[in-house]
Design a protein around this motif. Structure first.
Motif, PDB file in Angstrom:
ATOM      1  N   GLU A   1       1.012  -1.194   0.094  1.00 27.67           N
ATOM      2  CA  GLU A   1      -0.136  -0.039  -0.059  1.00 27.67           C
ATOM      3  C   GLU A   1       0.819   1.265  -0.035  1.00 27.67           C
ATOM      4  N   GLY A   2       1.845   1.148   0.705  1.00 30.47           N
ATOM      5  CA  GLY A   2       2.705   2.328   0.895  1.00 30.47           C
ATOM      6  C   GLY A   2       3.526   2.808  -0.499  1.00 30.47           C
ATOM      7  N   THR A   3       4.102   1.677  -1.276  1.00 29.61           N
ATOM      8  CA  THR A   3       4.680   1.721  -2.141  1.00 29.61           C
ATOM      9  C   THR A   3       3.720   2.144  -3.357  1.00 29.61           C
ATOM     10  N   HIS A   4       2.639   1.346  -3.298  1.00 24.78           N
ATOM     11  CA  HIS A   4       1.718   1.838  -4.445  1.00 24.78           C
ATOM     12  C   HIS A   4       1.412   3.381  -4.357  1.00 24.78           C
ATOM     13  N   SER A   5       1.053   3.892  -3.237  1.00 21.71           N
ATOM     14  CA  SER A   5       0.677   5.244  -3.089  1.00 21.71           C
ATOM     15  C   SER A   5       1.741   6.175  -3.422  1.00 21.71           C
ATOM     16  N   ALA A   6       3.050   5.703  -3.265  1.00 16.12           N
ATOM     17  CA  ALA A   6       3.979   6.912  -3.617  1.00 16.12           C
ATOM     18  C   ALA A   6       4.134   6.857  -5.064  1.00 16.12           C
ATOM     19  N   VAL A   7       4.217   5.571  -5.579  1.00 12.00           N
ATOM     20  CA  VAL A   7       4.485   5.325  -7.009  1.00 12.00           C
ATOM     21  C   VAL A   7       3.084   5.882  -7.677  1.00 12.00           C
ATOM     22  N   PHE A   8       1.950   5.963  -7.521  1.00 16.53           N
ATOM     23  CA  PHE A   8       0.584   6.542  -7.903  1.00 16.53           C
ATOM     24  C   PHE A   8       0.723   8.038  -7.955  1.00 16.53           C
ATOM     25  N   ASP A   9       1.501   8.711  -6.854  1.00 16.05           N
ATOM     26  CA  ASP A   9       1.577  10.072  -6.606  1.00 16.05           C
ATOM     27  C   ASP A   9       2.638  10.568  -7.753  1.00 16.05           C
ATOM     28  N   LEU A  10       3.600   9.708  -7.885  1.00 17.99           N
ATOM     29  CA  LEU A  10       4.786  10.298  -8.882  1.00 17.99           C
ATOM     30  C   LEU A  10       4.299   9.805 -10.223  1.00 17.99           C
ATOM     31  N   VAL A  11       3.484   8.956 -10.704  1.00 21.93           N
ATOM     32  CA  VAL A  11       2.829   8.594 -11.912  1.00 21.93           C
ATOM     33  C   VAL A  11       1.970   9.961 -12.496  1.00 21.93           C
ATOM     34  N   GLY A  12       1.245  10.317 -11.437  1.00 23.92           N
ATOM     35  CA  GLY A  12       0.334  11.474 -11.834  1.00 23.92           C
ATOM     36  C   GLY A  12       1.348  12.647 -11.988  1.00 23.92           C
ATOM     37  N   GLU A  13       2.313  13.026 -11.162  1.00 23.09           N
ATOM     38  CA  GLU A  13       3.286  14.007 -11.482  1.00 23.09           C
ATOM     39  C   GLU A  13       3.961  14.210 -13.042  1.00 23.09           C
ATOM     40  N   VAL A  14       4.510  12.756 -13.292  1.00 23.22           N
ATOM     41  CA  VAL A  14       4.941  12.504 -14.228  1.00 23.22           C
ATOM     42  C   VAL A  14       3.955  12.819 -15.539  1.00 23.22           C
ATOM     43  N   GLN A  15       2.965  12.292 -15.628  1.00 24.28           N
ATOM     44  CA  GLN A  15       1.930  12.808 -16.585  1.00 24.28           C
ATOM     45  C   GLN A  15       1.481  14.178 -16.630  1.00 24.28           C
ATOM     46  N   GLN A  16       1.558  14.754 -15.564  1.00 29.06           N
ATOM     47  CA  GLN A  16       1.467  16.550 -15.704  1.00 29.06           C
ATOM     48  C   GLN A  16       2.595  16.911 -16.218  1.00 29.06           C
ATOM     49  N   GLU A  17       3.717  16.446 -16.064  1.00 29.11           N
ATOM     50  CA  GLU A  17       4.924  17.014 -16.629  1.00 29.11           C
ATOM     51  C   GLU A  17       5.219  16.679 -18.129  1.00 29.11           C
ATOM     52  N   GLY A  18       4.114  15.820 -18.698  1.00 28.20           N
ATOM     53  CA  GLY A  18       4.158  15.574 -20.285  1.00 28.20           C
ATOM     54  C   GLY A  18       4.804  14.529 -20.618  1.00 28.20           C
ATOM     55  N   HIS A  19       5.511  13.644 -19.503  1.00 24.50           N
ATOM     56  CA  HIS A  19       6.450  12.577 -20.074  1.00 24.50           C
ATOM     57  C   HIS A  19       5.825  11.358 -20.568  1.00 24.50           C
ATOM     58  N   TRP A  20       4.510  11.240 -19.995  1.00 21.84           N
ATOM     59  CA  TRP A  20       3.647   9.691 -20.356  1.00 21.84           C
ATOM     60  C   TRP A  20       2.251  10.291 -20.842  1.00 21.84           C
ATOM     61  N   GLU A  21       1.842   9.546 -21.627  1.00 20.04           N
ATOM     62  CA  GLU A  21       0.484   9.542 -21.979  1.00 20.04           C
ATOM     63  C   GLU A  21      -0.500   9.820 -20.813  1.00 20.04           C
ATOM     64  N   ALA A  22      -1.008  11.118 -20.871  1.00 16.60           N
ATOM     65  CA  ALA A  22      -2.154  11.204 -19.851  1.00 16.60           C
ATOM     66  C   ALA A  22      -3.398  10.578 -19.694  1.00 16.60           C
ATOM     67  N   SER A  23      -3.574  10.009 -20.975  1.00 17.99           N
ATOM     68  CA  SER A  23      -4.790   9.012 -21.250  1.00 17.99           C
ATOM     69  C   SER A  23      -4.826   8.003 -20.534  1.00 17.99           C
ATOM     70  N   ALA A  24      -3.537   7.325 -20.230  1.00 17.66           N
ATOM     71  CA  ALA A  24      -3.268   6.167 -19.332  1.00 17.66           C
ATOM     72  C   ALA A  24      -3.720   6.528 -17.841  1.00 17.66           C
ATOM     73  N   SER A  25      -4.474   5.687 -17.243  1.00 16.38           N
ATOM     74  CA  SER A  25      -4.953   5.893 -16.058  1.00 16.38           C
ATOM     75  C   SER A  25      -3.695   5.767 -14.983  1.00 16.38           C
ATOM     76  N   ALA A  26      -3.533   6.956 -14.123  1.00 12.67           N
ATOM     77  CA  ALA A  26      -2.586   6.936 -13.242  1.00 12.67           C
ATOM     78  C   ALA A  26      -2.527   5.583 -12.173  1.00 12.67           C
ATOM     79  N   LYS A  27      -3.750   5.482 -11.546  1.00 14.51           N
ATOM     80  CA  LYS A  27      -3.606   4.091 -11.036  1.00 14.51           C
ATOM     81  C   LYS A  27      -3.247   2.812 -11.694  1.00 14.51           C
ATOM     82  N   ALA A  28      -3.769   2.635 -12.697  1.00 10.96           N
ATOM     83  CA  ALA A  28      -3.500   1.434 -13.812  1.00 10.96           C
ATOM     84  C   ALA A  28      -1.959   1.446 -13.955  1.00 10.96           C
ATOM     85  N   VAL A  29      -1.312   2.557 -14.073  1.00  7.38           N
ATOM     86  CA  VAL A  29       0.242   2.724 -14.539  1.00  7.38           C
ATOM     87  C   VAL A  29       0.636   2.050 -13.050  1.00  7.38           C
TER      88      VAL A  29
END
Length: 197
Positions: A125-153
């Motif tokens: 849970e702790g690892t997933h939470s940190a990864v989820f937050d970072l994936v959202g930031e990566v998408q906001q920075e435009g590095h990855w497709e924003a259409s991919a669900s941050a939770k799914a990634v």
């Protein structure tokens, strides 16, 4: 050698032997006699350091919690680019489980306990939470497709990462850190999508 230093060396040897047994055979198939035999102790001498298998497992679990807290905290607190922080987190954890038999053993024990109890392990849970937050930031920075669900990634990253260490034989696991890096490269490339970044 002073008695206290010898006792600490024996304590560490018992932990390493127990970690090897737990990582290879799991909790149910590990016994204290095999641990004692690995390091040339009598079972009675082993009891002088650990009263039972549960105590050994608890010490290993505490080791894992402490080892994972630092990279998770750094990933959250750092102000660098999110993609770099996420990559560093995944590769640091990969290196931890590749090089630290105590962490690998505790991971197996954690996952076995979670499976048996039907609840998600706090570590996951702790690892997933940190990864989820970072994936959202990566998408906001435009590095990855924003259409991919941050939770799914995040689900995919955490499942793939921990799956590397859960699957295969104990002999394959020491090479798993390289497999984490290879998976990271494939996933990162795939998630760039049409952004081309």
């Amino acid at each position: 050698m002073p008695k206290q230093a010898r006792a600490l060396r024996t304590y560490d040897a018992v932990l390493d032997a127990a970690a090897y047994e737990f990582a290879r055979y799991g909790y149910a198939n590990t016994n204290l006699q095999k641990i004692a035999d690995q390091i040339g102790l009598t079972k009675g001498a082993l009891y002088g350091h650990f009263s039972n298998k549960e105590e050994l497992a608890a010490v290993l679990s505490s080791h894992l919690t402490a080892a994972v807290e630092l990279p998770l905290g750094e990933a959250k607190a750092s102000t660098g680019p999110a993609l770099d922080r996420l990559r560093t987190l995944m590769l640091t954890l990969g290196e931890l489980f590749q090089c630290d038999v105590r962490a690998r053993a505790a991971l197996r024990l954690t996952l076995e306990t979670a499976q048996a109890s039907g609840v998600t392990a706090t570590l996951l849970e702790g690892t997933h939470s940190a990864v989820f937050d970072l994936v959202g930031e990566v998408q906001q920075e435009g590095h990855w497709e924003a259409s991919a669900s941050a939770k799914a990634v995040a689900d995919l990253l955490v499942a793939a990462f921990f799956g590397v260490f859960w699957m295969g034989s104990a002999h394959e696991r020491p090479e798993s850190g390289g497999r984490v890096a290879a998976m990271w490269n494939v996933l990162s490339h795939a998630l760039r999508g049409r952004s081309g970044q």
